[in-house]
Write an enzyme that holds these catalytic residues in place. Sequence first.
Site, short mmCIF file in Angstrom:
data_model
loop_
_atom_site.label_atom_id
_atom_site.label_comp_id
_atom_site.label_asym_id
_atom_site.label_seq_id
_atom_site.Cartn_x
_atom_site.Cartn_y
_atom_site.Cartn_z
N ASP A 18 -59.81 -31.01 -2.95
CA ASP A 18 -60.13 -30.78 -1.65
C ASP A 18 -61.00 -29.58 -1.33
OD1 ASP A 18 -57.82 -32.26 -0.85
OD2 ASP A 18 -56.53 -30.66 -1.05
N ASP B 208 -58.59 -37.87 2.59
CA ASP B 208 -57.21 -37.34 3.62
C ASP B 208 -57.76 -37.62 5.10
OD1 ASP B 208 -55.94 -36.06 1.46
OD2 ASP B 208 -56.90 -34.10 1.97
#
Length: 172
Positions: free
Chosen positions: A127, A149
């Site tokens: 991330d 995402d």
Amino acid sequence: MTLQTHFQSWKYLILTLVLIFVDQLSKLLVVALIPLRTIGFTLGNDFFRLIHVRNTGVAFSLGDSLPLPLRKALFILMPLVVLIYLAVHIVRTKEETGFQKYCLAGILGGGFGNLIDRIFRPEGVVDFLDVRFYGLFGLERWPTFNVADSSVVVCGILLFLSFWRKEKITDE
């Protein structure tokens, strides 16, 4: 089945492949250029940051403390079954509009992007997008996320709106 009909069935999955490629490329760049748990870039007085963190859970790090075998079953096997079903559905269904199939393909691309990380990156999903949230919902910063995402969320919202609009039109 003609070649054109065959392509029509599979054209939505091109978006899936593009999103997987962009997601994995962005993660490779982050891993190569930003050391783990550091900030690589800041914009707008700390509003947006590129950082490098890992997530062994799912959204908002849910489940990251579960035992490894349970995490593998819940976060690899179950999503894999759902993603395969979704891919088959996109190709075979005649129920959704082309726009809705593209939304499903975007969700599929994001799902596979993170699934690839869960399988091949034992230290967790990469991330790197970090946004200040100014205390909304009790969060100073939104949980760090990635291209996959974003794809799932944006395409999911667009899909919901398309179904909602369709219902609204048929109710009138």
